[in-house]
Design a protein around this motif. Sequence first.
Motif, PDB file in Angstrom:
ATOM      1  N   ALA A   1       0.857  -1.182   0.000  1.00  0.00           N
ATOM      2  CA  ALA A   1       0.000   0.000   0.000  1.00  0.00           C
ATOM      3  C   ALA A   1       0.893   1.232   0.000  1.00  0.00           C
ATOM      4  CB  ALA A   1      -0.924   0.003   1.219  1.00  0.00           C
ATOM      5  N   VAL A   2       0.299   2.374  -0.354  1.00  0.00           N
ATOM      6  CA  VAL A   2       1.078   3.596  -0.530  1.00  0.00           C
ATOM      7  C   VAL A   2       0.518   4.716   0.341  1.00  0.00           C
ATOM      8  CG1 VAL A   2       1.672   5.428  -2.167  1.00  0.00           C
ATOM      9  CG2 VAL A   2       1.800   3.030  -2.874  1.00  0.00           C
ATOM     10  N   VAL A   3       1.410   5.357   1.095  1.00  0.00           N
ATOM     11  CA  VAL A   3       1.104   6.605   1.789  1.00  0.00           C
ATOM     12  C   VAL A   3       1.835   7.708   1.036  1.00  0.00           C
ATOM     13  CG1 VAL A   3       1.566   7.975   3.859  1.00  0.00           C
ATOM     14  CG2 VAL A   3       0.653   5.668   4.080  1.00  0.00           C
ATOM     15  N   GLU A   4       1.074   8.620   0.455  1.00  0.00           N
ATOM     16  CA  GLU A   4       1.696   9.716  -0.283  1.00  0.00           C
ATOM     17  C   GLU A   4       1.656  10.982   0.563  1.00  0.00           C
ATOM     18  OE1 GLU A   4       0.947  12.464  -4.248  1.00  0.00           O
ATOM     19  OE2 GLU A   4       0.236  10.378  -4.256  1.00  0.00           O
ATOM     20  N   VAL A   5       2.824  11.501   0.887  1.00  0.00           N
ATOM     21  CA  VAL A   5       2.917  12.721   1.696  1.00  0.00           C
ATOM     22  C   VAL A   5       2.850  13.926   0.767  1.00  0.00           C
ATOM     23  CG1 VAL A   5       4.282  14.010   3.372  1.00  0.00           C
ATOM     24  CG2 VAL A   5       4.312  11.509   3.402  1.00  0.00           C
ATOM     25  N   VAL A   6       1.927  14.826   1.068  1.00  0.00           N
ATOM     26  CA  VAL A   6       1.710  16.011   0.243  1.00  0.00           C
ATOM     27  C   VAL A   6       2.080  17.253   1.046  1.00  0.00           C
ATOM     28  CG1 VAL A   6       0.048  17.298  -1.149  1.00  0.00           C
ATOM     29  CG2 VAL A   6      -0.207  14.808  -0.889  1.00  0.00           C
ATOM     30  N   ARG A   7       2.924  18.067   0.498  1.00  0.00           N
ATOM     31  CA  ARG A   7       3.364  19.271   1.225  1.00  0.00           C
ATOM     32  C   ARG A   7       2.233  20.289   1.305  1.00  0.00           C
ATOM     33  NH1 ARG A   7       8.958  22.775   0.503  1.00  0.00           N
ATOM     34  NH2 ARG A   7       8.260  24.628   1.639  1.00  0.00           N
ATOM     35  N   CYS A   8       1.855  20.641   2.532  1.00  0.00           N
ATOM     36  CA  CYS A   8       0.813  21.635   2.774  1.00  0.00           C
ATOM     37  C   CYS A   8       1.297  22.685   3.763  1.00  0.00           C
ATOM     38  CB  CYS A   8      -0.457  20.954   3.305  1.00  0.00           C
ATOM     39  SG  CYS A   8      -1.258  19.848   2.119  1.00  0.00           S
ATOM     40  N   PHE A   9       2.594  22.818   3.919  1.00  0.00           N
ATOM     41  CA  PHE A   9       3.154  23.796   4.851  1.00  0.00           C
ATOM     42  C   PHE A   9       3.973  24.839   4.091  1.00  0.00           C
ATOM     43  CE2 PHE A   9       6.322  20.418   4.504  1.00  0.00           C
ATOM     44  CZ  PHE A   9       7.507  21.109   4.324  1.00  0.00           C
ATOM     45  N   PHE A  10       3.982  26.066   4.625  1.00  0.00           N
ATOM     46  CA  PHE A  10       4.792  27.143   4.069  1.00  0.00           C
ATOM     47  C   PHE A  10       6.088  27.232   4.863  1.00  0.00           C
ATOM     48  CE2 PHE A  10       0.384  28.262   3.264  1.00  0.00           C
ATOM     49  CZ  PHE A  10       0.395  28.653   1.931  1.00  0.00           C
ATOM     50  N   ASP A  11       7.212  27.214   4.165  1.00  0.00           N
ATOM     51  CA  ASP A  11       8.500  27.367   4.826  1.00  0.00           C
ATOM     52  C   ASP A  11       9.516  27.834   3.786  1.00  0.00           C
ATOM     53  OD1 ASP A  11      10.923  27.222   6.152  1.00  0.00           O
ATOM     54  OD2 ASP A  11      10.439  25.351   7.201  1.00  0.00           O
ATOM     55  N   PRO A  12       9.871  29.114   3.813  1.00  0.00           N
ATOM     56  CA  PRO A  12      10.829  29.655   2.827  1.00  0.00           C
ATOM     57  C   PRO A  12      12.206  29.019   2.934  1.00  0.00           C
ATOM     58  CG  PRO A  12      10.452  31.230   4.604  1.00  0.00           C
ATOM     59  CD  PRO A  12       9.455  30.133   4.793  1.00  0.00           C
ATOM     60  N   ASN A  13      12.490  28.364   4.061  1.00  0.00           N
ATOM     61  CA  ASN A  13      13.806  27.752   4.248  1.00  0.00           C
ATOM     62  C   ASN A  13      13.899  26.338   3.685  1.00  0.00           C
ATOM     63  OD1 ASN A  13      14.870  29.991   5.734  1.00  0.00           O
ATOM     64  ND2 ASN A  13      13.658  29.302   7.504  1.00  0.00           N
ATOM     65  N   VAL A  14      12.748  25.774   3.268  1.00  0.00           N
ATOM     66  CA  VAL A  14      12.725  24.425   2.682  1.00  0.00           C
ATOM     67  C   VAL A  14      12.260  24.552   1.237  1.00  0.00           C
ATOM     68  CG1 VAL A  14      11.790  22.097   2.825  1.00  0.00           C
ATOM     69  CG2 VAL A  14      12.218  23.394   4.928  1.00  0.00           C
ATOM     70  N   THR A  15      13.154  24.288   0.315  1.00  0.00           N
ATOM     71  CA  THR A  15      12.889  24.480  -1.103  1.00  0.00           C
ATOM     72  C   THR A  15      11.769  23.575  -1.594  1.00  0.00           C
ATOM     73  OG1 THR A  15      15.225  24.962  -1.411  1.00  0.00           O
ATOM     74  CG2 THR A  15      13.941  24.497  -3.392  1.00  0.00           C
ATOM     75  N   HIS A  16      10.848  24.135  -2.382  1.00  0.00           N
ATOM     76  CA  HIS A  16       9.835  23.326  -3.065  1.00  0.00           C
ATOM     77  C   HIS A  16      10.331  23.095  -4.488  1.00  0.00           C
ATOM     78  CE1 HIS A  16       6.162  21.891  -4.874  1.00  0.00           C
ATOM     79  NE2 HIS A  16       5.544  21.894  -3.704  1.00  0.00           N
ATOM     80  N   VAL A  17      10.228  21.861  -4.970  1.00  0.00           N
ATOM     81  CA  VAL A  17      10.786  21.539  -6.294  1.00  0.00           C
ATOM     82  C   VAL A  17      10.127  22.345  -7.410  1.00  0.00           C
ATOM     83  CG1 VAL A  17      11.595  19.229  -5.741  1.00  0.00           C
ATOM     84  CG2 VAL A  17       9.222  19.552  -6.443  1.00  0.00           C
ATOM     85  N   ASP A  18       8.875  22.799  -7.211  1.00  0.00           N
ATOM     86  CA  ASP A  18       8.188  23.606  -8.223  1.00  0.00           C
ATOM     87  C   ASP A  18       8.094  25.073  -7.832  1.00  0.00           C
ATOM     88  OD1 ASP A  18       7.655  21.657 -10.188  1.00  0.00           O
ATOM     89  OD2 ASP A  18       6.048  20.833  -8.956  1.00  0.00           O
ATOM     90  N   GLY A  19       8.796  25.455  -6.786  1.00  0.00           N
ATOM     91  CA  GLY A  19       8.894  26.866  -6.442  1.00  0.00           C
ATOM     92  C   GLY A  19       7.817  27.402  -5.521  1.00  0.00           C
ATOM     93  N   GLU A  20       6.628  26.809  -5.536  1.00  0.00           N
ATOM     94  CA  GLU A  20       5.553  27.327  -4.692  1.00  0.00           C
ATOM     95  C   GLU A  20       4.620  26.192  -4.285  1.00  0.00           C
ATOM     96  OE1 GLU A  20       3.380  30.177  -6.939  1.00  0.00           O
ATOM     97  OE2 GLU A  20       2.789  28.757  -8.495  1.00  0.00           O
ATOM     98  N   LEU A  21       3.852  26.445  -3.227  1.00  0.00           N
ATOM     99  CA  LEU A  21       2.939  25.441  -2.690  1.00  0.00           C
ATOM    100  C   LEU A  21       1.825  25.149  -3.690  1.00  0.00           C
ATOM    101  CD1 LEU A  21       2.789  23.960   0.068  1.00  0.00           C
ATOM    102  CD2 LEU A  21       1.043  25.607   0.737  1.00  0.00           C
ATOM    103  N   GLY A  22       1.533  23.876  -3.892  1.00  0.00           N
ATOM    104  CA  GLY A  22       0.459  23.468  -4.803  1.00  0.00           C
ATOM    105  C   GLY A  22       0.098  22.014  -4.564  1.00  0.00           C
ATOM    106  N   PRO A  23      -0.660  21.706  -3.512  1.00  0.00           N
ATOM    107  CA  PRO A  23      -0.963  20.309  -3.170  1.00  0.00           C
ATOM    108  C   PRO A  23      -1.584  19.503  -4.308  1.00  0.00           C
ATOM    109  CG  PRO A  23      -1.607  21.763  -1.378  1.00  0.00           C
ATOM    110  CD  PRO A  23      -1.230  22.648  -2.524  1.00  0.00           C
ATOM    111  N   LEU A  24      -2.603  20.061  -4.969  1.00  0.00           N
ATOM    112  CA  LEU A  24      -3.265  19.315  -6.040  1.00  0.00           C
ATOM    113  C   LEU A  24      -2.311  19.068  -7.197  1.00  0.00           C
ATOM    114  CD1 LEU A  24      -5.764  17.986  -7.160  1.00  0.00           C
ATOM    115  CD2 LEU A  24      -6.517  20.224  -8.022  1.00  0.00           C
TER     116      LEU A  24
END
Length: 359
Positions: free
Chosen positions: A97-120
């Motif tokens: 089975a799979v647990v997929e962790v989705v980033r829903c937190f804002f943190d300028p010190n932790v880079t997002h691979v796409d540059g900005e928050l976008g859960p969907l």
Amino acid sequence: MQVGILGLPNVGKSTLFNALTRSAVPAENYPFCTIAPNVGRVYVPDARLNHLAELIKPEKVVPAAIEFVDIAGLVKGASRGEGLGNQFLGHVRNVDAVVEVVRCFFDPNVTHVDGELGPLRDIETIETELILADLDVVGRRLAKVERQAKSGERQPQEELLALRRLEAKLAAGQRAQKEDVPTGSDLALLTAKPLLLVANVGEEGLKGDSSVAWEEVRIAAAQRGAGALWLSAKLEAELGELPPEERVLFLQELGLEEDGLTRLVKASYGLLGLVTFYTTTGGREVRAWAVPEGTPAPVAAGKIHSDMERGFIRAEVVSYQELVQAGSFAAAREQGRLRLEGRDYLVQDGDVIHFRFNV
């Protein structure tokens, strides 16, 4: 039974895994920190087991456990090998089975691979890569079955039709379901695995329903027939450093009834379609065992020891509720609540079982 934890890089997978297993795998702020999958066994919280222990007072209490596998971050293009994607997707294919962790937190010190928050968007990115990987598997199987179907035999022709329907579904961007997979075809499709979406929220989302990002994840899960829950991996890591009594007080201050890890383990257990049965060993040990729903008694006995399955005679069974009401095994037997079950009996959740066998 294994549950794979996956997601994009820097969404908090390894932080969550560390909190789950109290281990120390790397959890740094850069993509592909995790390369080889880390595996940890986690005990399943079980109030019934605790109650049985109070009743029987054994020397040892052993909860059921499931394994969590921390899989490296997937990126767009993983199905084509981007970011060692083929290797990482192979790790996903091996879990139940799979647990997929989705980033829903804002943190300028932790880079997002796409540059900005976008859960969907993040959910759709992972889903697309899993679908493309499944399409490749189905395509290779189709090529083989097409050659076999030329023989005119019924089985390969039926499988061919089923595979074509499955290929069309995946090509349309839809996840596979268990019922889509042809009987006897062990394709281990990634999108057919049970899925739980976990919204990793920040402080602003600790009330769950107050987080817009969590709402996106919840809706996405409902559309996919998946489970969903929210937690804060950072908070869970901090809670893990506290003594139990301080942990309870901290949760109460936050207005939370139980920590996110407990909710995650319980949800993962349900995701695997498991039931729990219990055994006692002359009062020395009370142990919980996890087996898939619908497991025959001899197979459940074999989980304890292969000799018990091979030499299975019968199972003496009493439900947890009836045992607690009776107060002891002796009382349950006197009251006629202890049942004798044979080889065809399917173990039920909450059964307390004593196996009779002879080798």
